[in-house]
Motif scaffolding. Sequence first.
Motif, PDB file in Angstrom:
ATOM      1  N   LEU A 270       0.822  -1.154   0.091  1.00  0.00           N
ATOM      2  CA  LEU A 270       0.003   0.065   0.013  1.00  0.00           C
ATOM      3  C   LEU A 270       0.854   1.351  -0.079  1.00  0.00           C
ATOM      4  N   ASP A 271       1.936   1.427   0.551  1.00  0.00           N
ATOM      5  CA  ASP A 271       2.870   2.478   0.871  1.00  0.00           C
ATOM      6  C   ASP A 271       3.289   2.518  -0.516  1.00  0.00           C
ATOM      7  N   GLN A 272       3.860   1.485  -1.301  1.00  0.00           N
ATOM      8  CA  GLN A 272       4.340   2.044  -2.437  1.00  0.00           C
ATOM      9  C   GLN A 272       3.300   2.650  -3.572  1.00  0.00           C
ATOM     10  N   LEU A 273       1.903   2.031  -3.629  1.00  0.00           N
ATOM     11  CA  LEU A 273       1.087   2.469  -4.508  1.00  0.00           C
ATOM     12  C   LEU A 273       0.450   3.857  -4.153  1.00  0.00           C
ATOM     13  N   VAL A 274       0.650   4.355  -2.952  1.00  0.00           N
ATOM     14  CA  VAL A 274       0.166   5.523  -2.345  1.00  0.00           C
ATOM     15  C   VAL A 274       1.341   6.621  -2.771  1.00  0.00           C
ATOM     16  N   ASN A 275       2.505   6.247  -2.375  1.00  0.00           N
ATOM     17  CA  ASN A 275       3.702   7.256  -2.462  1.00  0.00           C
ATOM     18  C   ASN A 275       3.951   7.244  -3.846  1.00  0.00           C
ATOM     19  N   GLY A 276       3.677   6.239  -4.895  1.00  0.00           N
ATOM     20  CA  GLY A 276       4.140   6.387  -6.178  1.00  0.00           C
ATOM     21  C   GLY A 276       3.186   7.042  -6.857  1.00  0.00           C
ATOM     22  N   ALA A 277       2.044   7.343  -6.316  1.00  0.00           N
ATOM     23  CA  ALA A 277       1.006   7.897  -7.172  1.00  0.00           C
ATOM     24  C   ALA A 277       1.290   9.321  -7.966  1.00  0.00           C
ATOM     25  N   ARG A 278       0.824   9.375  -9.248  1.00  0.00           N
ATOM     26  CA  ARG A 278       1.178  10.455 -10.049  1.00  0.00           C
ATOM     27  C   ARG A 278      -0.195  10.958 -10.817  1.00  0.00           C
ATOM     28  N   PRO A 279      -0.591  12.299 -10.358  1.00  0.00           N
ATOM     29  CA  PRO A 279       0.000  13.375  -9.402  1.00  0.00           C
ATOM     30  C   PRO A 279       0.090  12.746  -8.127  1.00  0.00           C
ATOM     31  N   PRO A 280       0.948  13.435  -7.275  1.00  0.00           N
ATOM     32  CA  PRO A 280       1.012  12.730  -5.921  1.00  0.00           C
ATOM     33  C   PRO A 280      -0.188  13.372  -5.100  1.00  0.00           C
ATOM     34  N   ILE A 281      -0.295  12.245  -4.087  1.00  0.00           N
ATOM     35  CA  ILE A 281      -1.730  12.357  -3.091  1.00  0.00           C
ATOM     36  C   ILE A 281      -1.152  13.138  -2.062  1.00  0.00           C
ATOM     37  N   HIS A 282      -1.831  14.266  -1.704  1.00  0.00           N
ATOM     38  CA  HIS A 282      -1.652  15.083  -0.791  1.00  0.00           C
ATOM     39  C   HIS A 282      -1.774  14.213   0.847  1.00  0.00           C
ATOM     40  N   PHE A 283      -0.525  14.471   1.518  1.00  0.00           N
ATOM     41  CA  PHE A 283      -0.332  13.591   2.662  1.00  0.00           C
ATOM     42  C   PHE A 283      -1.465  13.614   3.633  1.00  0.00           C
ATOM     43  N   SER A 284      -2.194  14.562   3.705  1.00  0.00           N
ATOM     44  CA  SER A 284      -3.545  14.505   4.672  1.00  0.00           C
ATOM     45  C   SER A 284      -4.508  13.451   4.039  1.00  0.00           C
ATOM     46  N   ARG A 285      -4.350  13.178   2.754  1.00  0.00           N
ATOM     47  CA  ARG A 285      -5.324  11.992   2.279  1.00  0.00           C
ATOM     48  C   ARG A 285      -4.749  10.498   2.450  1.00  0.00           C
TER      49      ARG A 285
END
Length: 340
Positions: A270-285
């Motif tokens: 999950l960390d890889q999926l969310v941290n690698g999202a483009r455009p980046p996902i705001h940290f609050s989400r």
Amino acid sequence: MTALKARDVSGFLNQPDLKSGIILIYGPDAGRVRETTDQLQKHFQGKDADPMNLISLQYADLDNPDATIETEANTSSMFGGQRIVRVRGATNAAAPTLERLAAENVPAIILVEAGNLTPKDKLRKVLEQAKSARALPCFADDARSLDQLMREMFRENQVQIDNDALQALKDQLGNDRQITRSEVEKLILFAAHTKKVSLEDVMTLCGDNAMLALDEIIDSAGTGHVQKLDQALSRAFDSGIHSSAILTRSLMHFTWLRAQRAKMEEGTSLDQLVNGARPPIHFSRKAKVQTQIRTWSSGNLATACTRIYDAIAQTRKNASLDIAHTRQALLAIATIAARH
């Protein structure tokens, strides 16, 4: 050669080595070009600035730009002091006149603002070669320099900003220095009495309100918060956000979730999926999005996408019921999420 490297510009601004002549300020970041020119103008005007000695010209608006610049540069000050001629939006067409003025060693200081110039551009080339001229490049700020700018502005005004608020501010702003400065000044003014800036302050004053509203809608639907979704939809409609924007954003989100769910089932964390999202996902989400990837099954995500497709089709057939169809589809999706 009088071309300055980007690393030398700061030193030149602190102590310009010209008392008269021409200074070319150029680069792709219009905000930084303008701010650099403002700093030079302030330096040459001195403490007791006479506004009559400042001549501001917009190159594109001049009927005869060459003659106007030459006349203003050679006109003596009526009440003493140095004359400053500021030329905005200069192009290569100004090169012959400025080259001639540089050779004449005019008594005025001429500040020339231009866009991005390559080494082959004549305007840059002739002024880099003139002894009585300087050429200052103003390249776009990177994340580090903008972070430094924001911290310095808050510190100088004795305003404390929370770390999460500063991160949110950096995430929302682009790399234009003038826009960054304007947004920070707005926050400083807001915090004039409290001397503190929170994450909520940044999101309220500097956020893209439409995008924030859409994010709240899709996250409420995706995490099964039915009441929160209903309230978010009402606020969005009241603020003028059209149902088509809500449905389009929702379809993009749930289609993306389907792809991420498939990757998770193949072994991606999950960390890889969310941290690698483009455009980046705001940290609050990030935590909310991780929850959605983890809890939604592939089958239910397919159902959610179908519901949104159907709602889009219905709103196109009957535009007068667009709000009702949008609300019905997303509340149904939130209900699915609430059951799992």
